[in-house]
Design a protein around this motif. Structure first.
Motif, PDB file in Angstrom:
ATOM      1  N   ALA A  15       8.577  57.836  -7.088  1.00 29.95           N
ATOM      2  CA  ALA A  15       9.109  56.473  -6.771  1.00 29.95           C
ATOM      3  C   ALA A  15      10.680  56.537  -6.525  1.00 29.95           C
ATOM      4  N   ILE A  94       7.199  51.702  -6.330  1.00 20.75           N
ATOM      5  CA  ILE A  94       6.611  52.079  -7.722  1.00 20.75           C
ATOM      6  C   ILE A  94       5.905  53.400  -7.362  1.00 20.75           C
ATOM      7  N   GLY A  95       5.851  54.015  -8.488  1.00 20.98           N
ATOM      8  CA  GLY A  95       4.582  55.146  -8.596  1.00 20.98           C
ATOM      9  C   GLY A  95       3.458  54.763  -9.123  1.00 20.98           C
ATOM     10  N   ILE A  96       2.279  55.049  -8.390  1.00 14.06           N
ATOM     11  CA  ILE A  96       0.858  54.857  -9.141  1.00 14.06           C
ATOM     12  C   ILE A  96       0.189  56.027  -9.565  1.00 14.06           C
ATOM     13  N   LEU A 107      -6.024  48.789 -10.871  1.00 16.21           N
ATOM     14  CA  LEU A 107      -4.625  49.610 -11.008  1.00 16.21           C
ATOM     15  C   LEU A 107      -4.092  49.401 -12.307  1.00 16.21           C
ATOM     16  N   SER A 111       1.352  47.742 -11.915  1.00 11.69           N
ATOM     17  CA  SER A 111       1.036  47.825 -10.455  1.00 11.69           C
ATOM     18  C   SER A 111       0.460  46.765  -9.914  1.00 11.69           C
ATOM     19  N   GLN A 112      -0.618  46.700 -10.627  1.00  9.66           N
ATOM     20  CA  GLN A 112      -1.570  45.336  -9.966  1.00  9.66           C
ATOM     21  C   GLN A 112      -0.749  44.175 -10.069  1.00  9.66           C
ATOM     22  N   LEU A 115       1.902  44.351  -7.133  1.00  4.63           N
ATOM     23  CA  LEU A 115       1.279  44.138  -5.938  1.00  4.63           C
ATOM     24  C   LEU A 115       0.937  42.919  -5.429  1.00  4.63           C
ATOM     25  N   VAL A 122       5.944  45.863  -1.136  1.00  5.01           N
ATOM     26  CA  VAL A 122       5.987  46.864  -2.002  1.00  5.01           C
ATOM     27  C   VAL A 122       5.468  47.927  -1.675  1.00  5.01           C
ATOM     28  N   ALA A 124       3.861  51.477  -2.811  1.00  6.44           N
ATOM     29  CA  ALA A 124       3.159  52.241  -4.101  1.00  6.44           C
ATOM     30  C   ALA A 124       3.099  53.691  -3.418  1.00  6.44           C
ATOM     31  N   LYS A 126       2.460  57.948  -4.489  1.00  3.50           N
ATOM     32  CA  LYS A 126       2.066  58.901  -5.379  1.00  3.50           C
ATOM     33  C   LYS A 126       2.878  60.193  -5.403  1.00  3.50           C
TER      34      LYS A 126
END
Length: 129
Positions: A15, A94-96, A107, A111-112, A115, A122, A124, A126
């Motif tokens: 992120a 954000i990192g997921i 999620l 995160s959920q 979002l 947003v 997201a 990885k």
């Protein structure tokens, strides 16, 4: 301003990297938020002083204006959404995490929530494999 939801792991690092890239691309500042509900002694995603120093080094080397916040005793999603209500907030990064088939339906709760509720875009991301 790019808001980065930072966690002290490889997902937070992803992120941070993407958020810095967006800030440089958009010629804007960065707000890094690393929060905890208050159980910081057991919260592995709450950055230590050394980890925060590393974040500040990355931001300084990227030559972007930045602010780092580390609120304690707060809900992470609420803090990120509050930051996105600021007039100068453009994007939340954000990192997921990878999820198994059941986990893909849901999620992580933070995160959920961001979002679904963020009034602005947003991103997201990885970490690289």
């Amino acid at each position: 301003m790019i808001v980065i939801g930072y966690t002290a792991d490889r997902f937070g690092r992803a992120a941070l990297e993407h958020g810095v890239a967006e800030a440089r691309l958009r010629n804007t500042s960065v707000l890094v938020i690393n929060s905890t509900a208050g159980d910081s002694y057991t919260d592995s995603t709450f950055a230590s002083p050394d980890q925060l120093a590393d974040v500040r080094t990355v931001l300084g080397e990227a030559d972007v204006e930045f602010e780092v916040q580390q609120p304690v005793g707060v809900d992470a999603a609420t803090e990120l959404l509050k930051a996105m209500d600021r007039h100068d907030a453009e994007l939340l990064v954000i990192g997921i995490k990878d999820r198994n088939p059941v986990g893909k339906l849901l999620l992580g709760s933070v995160s959920q929530q961001v979002l679904l509720e963020s009034p602005k875009p947003v991103l997201a991301v990885k970490p690289a494999e």
